[in-house]
Design a protein around this motif. Sequence first.
Motif, PDB file in Angstrom:
ATOM      1  N   PRO A 243       0.828  -1.212   0.000  1.00 49.33           N
ATOM      2  CA  PRO A 243       0.000   0.000   0.000  1.00 49.33           C
ATOM      3  C   PRO A 243       0.863   1.263   0.000  1.00 49.33           C
ATOM      4  O   PRO A 243       1.743   1.432   0.850  1.00 49.33           O
ATOM      5  N   ALA A 244       0.606   2.151  -0.954  1.00 47.98           N
ATOM      6  CA  ALA A 244       1.492   3.288  -1.196  1.00 47.98           C
ATOM      7  C   ALA A 244       1.570   4.253  -0.025  1.00 47.98           C
ATOM      8  O   ALA A 244       2.540   5.013   0.092  1.00 47.98           O
ATOM      9  N   ALA A 245       0.556   4.263   0.845  1.00 47.92           N
ATOM     10  CA  ALA A 245       0.563   5.178   1.981  1.00 47.92           C
ATOM     11  C   ALA A 245       1.484   4.722   3.104  1.00 47.92           C
ATOM     12  O   ALA A 245       1.722   5.475   4.049  1.00 47.92           O
ATOM     13  N   HIS A 246       2.005   3.515   3.019  1.00 50.42           N
ATOM     14  CA  HIS A 246       2.982   3.030   3.987  1.00 50.42           C
ATOM     15  C   HIS A 246       4.292   3.808   3.839  1.00 50.42           C
ATOM     16  O   HIS A 246       4.712   4.144   2.734  1.00 50.42           O
ATOM     17  N   ASN A 247       4.955   4.035   4.956  1.00 43.32           N
ATOM     18  CA  ASN A 247       6.255   4.697   4.938  1.00 43.32           C
ATOM     19  C   ASN A 247       7.253   3.967   4.049  1.00 43.32           C
ATOM     20  O   ASN A 247       8.037   4.602   3.322  1.00 43.32           O
ATOM     21  N   PHE A 248       7.241   2.639   4.057  1.00 42.81           N
ATOM     22  CA  PHE A 248       8.231   1.835   3.341  1.00 42.81           C
ATOM     23  C   PHE A 248       8.192   2.107   1.832  1.00 42.81           C
ATOM     24  O   PHE A 248       9.205   2.524   1.243  1.00 42.81           O
ATOM     25  N   PRO A 249       7.041   1.914   1.144  1.00 39.15           N
ATOM     26  CA  PRO A 249       7.025   2.189  -0.299  1.00 39.15           C
ATOM     27  C   PRO A 249       6.869   3.668  -0.636  1.00 39.15           C
ATOM     28  O   PRO A 249       6.959   4.044  -1.806  1.00 39.15           O
ATOM     29  N   LEU A 250       6.654   4.499   0.367  1.00 42.94           N
ATOM     30  CA  LEU A 250       6.489   5.923   0.109  1.00 42.94           C
ATOM     31  C   LEU A 250       7.814   6.670   0.112  1.00 42.94           C
ATOM     32  O   LEU A 250       8.039   7.536  -0.749  1.00 42.94           O
ATOM     33  N   ALA A 251       8.722   6.303   1.036  1.00 42.79           N
ATOM     34  CA  ALA A 251       9.906   7.156   1.193  1.00 42.79           C
ATOM     35  C   ALA A 251      11.162   6.427   1.640  1.00 42.79           C
ATOM     36  O   ALA A 251      12.079   7.063   2.151  1.00 42.79           O
ATOM     37  N   CYS A 252      11.262   5.091   1.430  1.00 46.30           N
ATOM     38  CA  CYS A 252      12.427   4.364   1.960  1.00 46.30           C
ATOM     39  C   CYS A 252      13.170   3.511   0.923  1.00 46.30           C
ATOM     40  O   CYS A 252      13.515   2.378   1.234  1.00 46.30           O
ATOM     41  N   PRO A 253      13.507   3.920  -0.284  1.00 44.99           N
ATOM     42  CA  PRO A 253      13.303   5.264  -0.826  1.00 44.99           C
ATOM     43  C   PRO A 253      11.929   5.456  -1.453  1.00 44.99           C
ATOM     44  O   PRO A 253      11.429   6.569  -1.518  1.00 44.99           O
ATOM     45  N   GLY A 254      11.318   4.405  -1.993  1.00 44.85           N
ATOM     46  CA  GLY A 254       9.954   4.460  -2.445  1.00 44.85           C
ATOM     47  C   GLY A 254       9.667   5.522  -3.491  1.00 44.85           C
ATOM     48  O   GLY A 254      10.532   5.936  -4.263  1.00 44.85           O
ATOM     49  N   ILE A 255       8.410   5.984  -3.501  1.00 44.40           N
ATOM     50  CA  ILE A 255       7.937   6.938  -4.495  1.00 44.40           C
ATOM     51  C   ILE A 255       8.731   8.228  -4.433  1.00 44.40           C
ATOM     52  O   ILE A 255       9.195   8.753  -5.456  1.00 44.40           O
ATOM     53  N   LEU A 256       8.893   8.759  -3.228  1.00 44.70           N
ATOM     54  CA  LEU A 256       9.578  10.042  -3.085  1.00 44.70           C
ATOM     55  C   LEU A 256      11.049   9.919  -3.439  1.00 44.70           C
ATOM     56  O   LEU A 256      11.617  10.799  -4.106  1.00 44.70           O
ATOM     57  N   GLY A 257      11.697   8.845  -3.020  1.00 44.19           N
ATOM     58  CA  GLY A 257      13.099   8.652  -3.362  1.00 44.19           C
ATOM     59  C   GLY A 257      13.312   8.503  -4.851  1.00 44.19           C
ATOM     60  O   GLY A 257      14.285   9.018  -5.416  1.00 44.19           O
ATOM     61  N   ALA A 258      12.380   7.814  -5.530  1.00 46.52           N
ATOM     62  CA  ALA A 258      12.478   7.666  -6.988  1.00 46.52           C
ATOM     63  C   ALA A 258      12.440   9.028  -7.665  1.00 46.52           C
ATOM     64  O   ALA A 258      13.145   9.269  -8.659  1.00 46.52           O
ATOM     65  N   MET A 259      11.634   9.924  -7.122  1.00 45.71           N
ATOM     66  CA  MET A 259      11.522  11.250  -7.740  1.00 45.71           C
ATOM     67  C   MET A 259      12.789  12.087  -7.570  1.00 45.71           C
ATOM     68  O   MET A 259      13.040  12.987  -8.373  1.00 45.71           O
ATOM     69  N   THR A 260      13.579  11.794  -6.561  1.00 42.50           N
ATOM     70  CA  THR A 260      14.809  12.566  -6.371  1.00 42.50           C
ATOM     71  C   THR A 260      15.818  12.304  -7.475  1.00 42.50           C
ATOM     72  O   THR A 260      16.741  13.106  -7.670  1.00 42.50           O
ATOM     73  N   VAL A 261      15.656  11.210  -8.210  1.00 44.70           N
ATOM     74  CA  VAL A 261      16.617  10.873  -9.266  1.00 44.70           C
ATOM     75  C   VAL A 261      15.957  10.749 -10.634  1.00 44.70           C
ATOM     76  O   VAL A 261      16.617  10.421 -11.618  1.00 44.70           O
ATOM     77  N   GLY A 262      14.639  10.978 -10.712  1.00 42.56           N
ATOM     78  CA  GLY A 262      13.955  10.874 -11.997  1.00 42.56           C
ATOM     79  C   GLY A 262      13.659   9.461 -12.430  1.00 42.56           C
ATOM     80  O   GLY A 262      13.520   9.189 -13.633  1.00 42.56           O
ATOM     81  N   ALA A 263      13.547   8.529 -11.487  1.00 40.56           N
ATOM     82  CA  ALA A 263      13.189   7.149 -11.822  1.00 40.56           C
ATOM     83  C   ALA A 263      11.685   7.056 -12.100  1.00 40.56           C
ATOM     84  O   ALA A 263      10.922   7.984 -11.826  1.00 40.56           O
ATOM     85  N   THR A 264      11.260   5.931 -12.648  1.00 37.53           N
ATOM     86  CA  THR A 264       9.851   5.690 -12.949  1.00 37.53           C
ATOM     87  C   THR A 264       9.224   4.858 -11.845  1.00 37.53           C
ATOM     88  O   THR A 264       9.828   3.887 -11.372  1.00 37.53           O
ATOM     89  N   VAL A 265       8.008   5.224 -11.440  1.00 38.12           N
ATOM     90  CA  VAL A 265       7.265   4.499 -10.414  1.00 38.12           C
ATOM     91  C   VAL A 265       6.092   3.774 -11.072  1.00 38.12           C
ATOM     92  O   VAL A 265       5.291   4.391 -11.782  1.00 38.12           O
ATOM     93  N   VAL A 266       6.004   2.463 -10.842  1.00 36.90           N
ATOM     94  CA  VAL A 266       4.911   1.640 -11.356  1.00 36.90           C
ATOM     95  C   VAL A 266       4.021   1.256 -10.181  1.00 36.90           C
ATOM     96  O   VAL A 266       4.494   0.713  -9.183  1.00 36.90           O
ATOM     97  N   PHE A 267       2.717   1.539 -10.297  1.00 38.72           N
ATOM     98  CA  PHE A 267       1.761   1.188  -9.250  1.00 38.72           C
ATOM     99  C   PHE A 267       1.046  -0.107  -9.609  1.00 38.72           C
ATOM    100  O   PHE A 267       0.587  -0.291 -10.732  1.00 38.72           O
ATOM    101  N   SER A 268       0.947  -1.000  -8.623  1.00 40.21           N
ATOM    102  CA  SER A 268       0.162  -2.221  -8.764  1.00 40.21           C
ATOM    103  C   SER A 268      -0.630  -2.424  -7.490  1.00 40.21           C
ATOM    104  O   SER A 268      -0.067  -2.382  -6.393  1.00 40.21           O
TER     105      SER A 268
END
Length: 550
Positions: A243-268
């Motif tokens: 679940p994306a609202a969890h700290n783990f997939p959100l920022a460890c590095p997760g969605i936010l960490g991916a954005m710091t480097v321009g990576a792509t995020v796939v949601f399932s």
Amino acid sequence: MPGSPTQPLQSASRDGFVAFSPERAAAYRAGGYWTGRTVDSLLRQAAIRWPDRVAVLDAVSSHTYSELDDLVNRTAGGFASLGIAPGERLLLQLPNSCRFAVALFGLLRAGAVPVMCLPGHRLAELSHFAQVSGAVGVVVADAADGFDYRAMAEQLVAAYPQLRHVVVDGDAGPFLPWSALPSGAPPEIAVDTAGPALLLVSGGTTGMPKLVPRTHDDYVYNATASAQLCQLTNDDVYLVSLPAAHNFPLACPGILGAMTVGATVVFSADPSPEVAFPTIDRHGVTVTATVPALAKLWAQACQWEPVTPKTLRLLQVGGSKLEPEDAARIRAALTPGLQQVFGMAEGLLNFTRLDDPPEVVEHSQGRPLSDADELRIVNGDGESVAPGDEGELLARGPYTINGYFRAEQDNLRCFDSDGFYRSGDLVRLREDGYLVVTGRVKDVICRCGETISAQALEERLLSHPAVWSAAAVPLPDPDLGEKICLAVVFAGPTLTLAELNRYLDECGVATHARPDLLVAMPSLPKTPVGKIDKKAIARQVADAQKVSPR
């Protein structure tokens, strides 16, 4: 940037927020841990640097960083046009999808403080979050996995009239559909980055889950430092299956960490191997995060699934302890790039490193992310234990909170006089600085990566007229990590597990907190001091089922 005149964040967002001390805040700024950036700036800067790269995608849509930034601008303007003021809280409960990212950043850009609810939370939890946070609105899906979130929203609004705004993604019923958000320019907001950016939900320990206020300063560091440690680049593709609202997939590095480097995020929204494996293959997923039960299932599924992961370079596993033999099997079946992550929504993160030898990866739960993290390992009297001995882990640092939101009594119990957070985890510190998790102080059950308060579940069940006394006990389970065993003394005729779970459903208890096993007992065993002896219950049940209790 176009918009209305700059608005300050309202002081209401800080009411009940325990800030970092001026001395520690100054030290973290001087040390470069805090950079004065907002969480929203991660997307804004990514859109400038990588406008044409795909930022997010799901089964039906995708957006480049530039497109996502434009959508967020319009969404932020829409929220502001509704009259949502900077600093006000809104409950955010959406399944994994591009819409989740748009809603999250739209709220942040409007200056609102999202309360990060999980899809499995139900009326009991959301009522508690609404009351504690003083939320003024709710953002939900219309329905998912057979559950109607609109019906729950109607009950919430009836109970909490301050919920003036209900925005529904999909068929909105009596509420405002997402597609009808009013138009408007995003407001220009003067943000105090030392104040709350969002409220995470704690793992339940005693009573209902608590709200974890993460500041812009600490959460940007959390995501950025995690991305650096995991060596994320814009060639990476990150899969969100938890679940994306969890700290783990959100920022460890997760969605936010991916954005710091321009990576792509796939949601399932479906982490099962039959869905996740083709998704990994189709999009060339290189990094993802799972809990031990899911990672073990994925490893086993490699024996029968026609498509198996071939592109994973890094598989993070956290949420509960991963046993060494399971770690070895996962490395062999899925990727040698296994990383154990032992962390908490309250802050402290421990990672094994990408260049660690197999012995470290398989037999430890990592070491702290930051050189500014401070750890104490103490006994029951609060005294430091000898090196290598077991004790409770206490922590403070540049991304660990100083108190729960509006929870004064909990804070007295959960933080010591020096501001160290009492994690409730029992650990042993190895000579190399890595931690080994050995158990828990708190009465919780870790089921499939979710932490469930035994006390909260017991209190809910005791409200049933047929239940005289009850004890929720963890039992080891090869698939779930731990399953919830409910030992009950009934006041009359014995009920079935299905009947009790139906009652919990009617009470609005989260789906992940439903018992897996019911054991009726004539009486519950007690310790010499008169407390319910849960270890004795676990032994009795284990003996009856011929399994070994932890």
